[in-house]
Scaffold this motif. Structure first.
Motif, mmCIF file in Angstrom:
data_model
loop_
_atom_site.group_PDB
_atom_site.id
_atom_site.type_symbol
_atom_site.label_atom_id
_atom_site.label_comp_id
_atom_site.label_asym_id
_atom_site.label_seq_id
_atom_site.Cartn_x
_atom_site.Cartn_y
_atom_site.Cartn_z
ATOM 1 N N SER A 72 0.797 -1.230 0.000
ATOM 2 C CA SER A 72 0.000 0.000 0.000
ATOM 3 C C SER A 72 0.825 1.274 0.000
ATOM 4 O O SER A 72 0.276 2.368 0.081
ATOM 5 C CB SER A 72 -0.938 0.008 1.202
ATOM 6 N N LEU A 73 2.145 1.166 -0.088
ATOM 7 C CA LEU A 73 3.000 2.346 0.013
ATOM 8 C C LEU A 73 4.119 2.308 -1.022
ATOM 9 O O LEU A 73 4.795 1.293 -1.171
ATOM 10 C CB LEU A 73 3.628 2.417 1.421
ATOM 11 N N ASP A 74 4.276 3.416 -1.720
ATOM 12 C CA ASP A 74 5.406 3.628 -2.632
ATOM 13 C C ASP A 74 6.167 4.851 -2.158
ATOM 14 O O ASP A 74 5.610 5.733 -1.494
ATOM 15 C CB ASP A 74 4.932 3.891 -4.066
ATOM 16 N N LEU A 75 7.421 4.918 -2.525
ATOM 17 C CA LEU A 75 8.205 6.128 -2.312
ATOM 18 C C LEU A 75 8.277 6.840 -3.651
ATOM 19 O O LEU A 75 8.773 6.280 -4.639
ATOM 20 C CB LEU A 75 9.608 5.787 -1.803
ATOM 21 N N GLY A 76 7.745 8.056 -3.705
ATOM 22 C CA GLY A 76 7.734 8.816 -4.949
ATOM 23 C C GLY A 76 8.934 9.732 -5.034
ATOM 24 O O GLY A 76 9.359 10.324 -4.045
ATOM 25 N N LEU A 77 9.502 9.830 -6.228
ATOM 26 C CA LEU A 77 10.654 10.686 -6.476
ATOM 27 C C LEU A 77 10.359 11.564 -7.689
ATOM 28 O O LEU A 77 9.947 11.061 -8.732
ATOM 29 C CB LEU A 77 11.902 9.828 -6.736
ATOM 30 N N LEU A 78 10.517 12.867 -7.523
ATOM 31 C CA LEU A 78 10.333 13.821 -8.612
ATOM 32 C C LEU A 78 11.673 14.467 -8.913
ATOM 33 O O LEU A 78 12.368 14.909 -8.006
ATOM 34 C CB LEU A 78 9.356 14.937 -8.205
ATOM 35 N N LEU A 79 12.030 14.532 -10.174
ATOM 36 C CA LEU A 79 13.239 15.243 -10.610
ATOM 37 C C LEU A 79 12.888 16.049 -11.848
ATOM 38 O O LEU A 79 12.178 15.556 -12.729
ATOM 39 C CB LEU A 79 14.369 14.265 -10.946
ATOM 40 N N ASN A 80 13.376 17.264 -11.921
ATOM 41 C CA ASN A 80 13.209 18.037 -13.140
ATOM 42 C C ASN A 80 14.413 18.941 -13.356
ATOM 43 O O ASN A 80 15.084 19.352 -12.413
ATOM 44 C CB ASN A 80 11.908 18.848 -13.131
ATOM 45 N N ALA A 81 14.674 19.201 -14.603
ATOM 46 C CA ALA A 81 15.762 20.098 -14.986
ATOM 47 C C ALA A 81 15.383 20.722 -16.317
ATOM 48 O O ALA A 81 14.697 20.105 -17.128
ATOM 49 C CB ALA A 81 17.083 19.344 -15.110
ATOM 50 N N GLY A 82 15.816 21.932 -16.521
ATOM 51 C CA GLY A 82 15.508 22.584 -17.784
ATOM 52 C C GLY A 82 16.483 23.699 -18.087
ATOM 53 O O GLY A 82 17.032 24.328 -17.179
ATOM 54 N N VAL A 83 16.687 23.915 -19.364
ATOM 55 C CA VAL A 83 17.499 25.027 -19.847
ATOM 56 C C VAL A 83 16.716 25.700 -20.961
ATOM 57 O O VAL A 83 16.243 25.034 -21.884
ATOM 58 C CB VAL A 83 18.872 24.548 -20.382
ATOM 59 N N THR A 84 16.566 27.007 -20.869
ATOM 60 C CA THR A 84 15.909 27.779 -21.908
ATOM 61 C C THR A 84 16.885 28.843 -22.379
ATOM 62 O O THR A 84 17.402 29.612 -21.572
ATOM 63 C CB THR A 84 14.628 28.455 -21.377
ATOM 64 N N ASP A 85 17.148 28.873 -23.670
ATOM 65 C CA ASP A 85 18.052 29.864 -24.248
ATOM 66 C C ASP A 85 17.296 30.569 -25.365
ATOM 67 O O ASP A 85 16.951 29.954 -26.374
ATOM 68 C CB ASP A 85 19.308 29.182 -24.792
ATOM 69 N N THR A 86 17.013 31.851 -25.177
ATOM 70 C CA THR A 86 16.242 32.625 -26.136
ATOM 71 C C THR A 86 17.117 33.748 -26.681
ATOM 72 O O THR A 86 17.784 34.442 -25.917
ATOM 73 C CB THR A 86 14.989 33.242 -25.470
#
Length: 172
Positions: A7-21
């Motif tokens: 009944s239990l999970d360990l959730g992991l969120l990762l994000n990364a981003g690069v914006t070059d305008t």
């Protein structure tokens, strides 16, 4: 999700981003070029529970965003750098299946941000701010067709705005 028990999970969120305008003088003749570079990284971790068919997840989050803007290539020392750091942040979400094809969802978040800007001639600024937000949503699943939508709290509390603006219908 990393399973911990039935009944239990360990959730992991990762994000990364690069914006070059970049806008060059070829794009807009007789104007100087302008550039902007933004780099962001973030992470979150927390439990995700299954209580029968109902799912509840909560995450502690951290996020950093750094942006450098040079609005005019012909002017020296006019670039600005800004940063935003979210520490701490918390997200919680729940999903309840009403029947086999219809789901209702809700989520809430709190983020505490440290923000700052440095500009030419040391004309910078800094701020601290805590923000709470929530949303409510729905989901439809029929065979291979899936539709998910979310109403942000501004739409629910501030009235409908179907054409645009800050409180859009099914904004997420």
């Amino acid at each position: 999700f990393f399973p911990m028990d039935p009944s239990l999970d360990l959730g992991l969120l990762l994000n990364a981003g690069v914006t070059d305008t970049s806008v060059s003088d070829d794009t807009l003749p007789n104007t100087p070029s302008a550039t902007q570079l933004a780099i962001q990284v973030g992470a979150g971790i927390g439990p995700a529970f299954r209580l029968g068919r109902v799912q509840v997840a909560g995450y502690g989050v951290f996020h950093v965003n750094v942006t450098n803007t040079d609005p005019n290539s012909t002017t020296t020392s006019d670039d600005t750098t800004s940063h935003t750091i979210v520490l701490p942040g918390a997200h919680i979400a729940v999903e309840v299946p009403v029947n086999d094809w219809f789901y209702v969802r809700s989520g809430a978040e709190y983020v505490f941000t440290l923000a700052g800007t440095s500009a030419p001639a040391n004309n910078g600024s800094s701020s601290r701010n805590g923000v709470f937000g929530w949303n409510a949503g729905l989901g439809v699943l029929i065979d291979q067709f899936r539709f998910d939508g979310s109403l942000q709290h501004g739409f629910v509390t501030g009235g409908p705005n179907f054409i645009g603006g800050t409180n859009g219908f099914l904004a997420i």
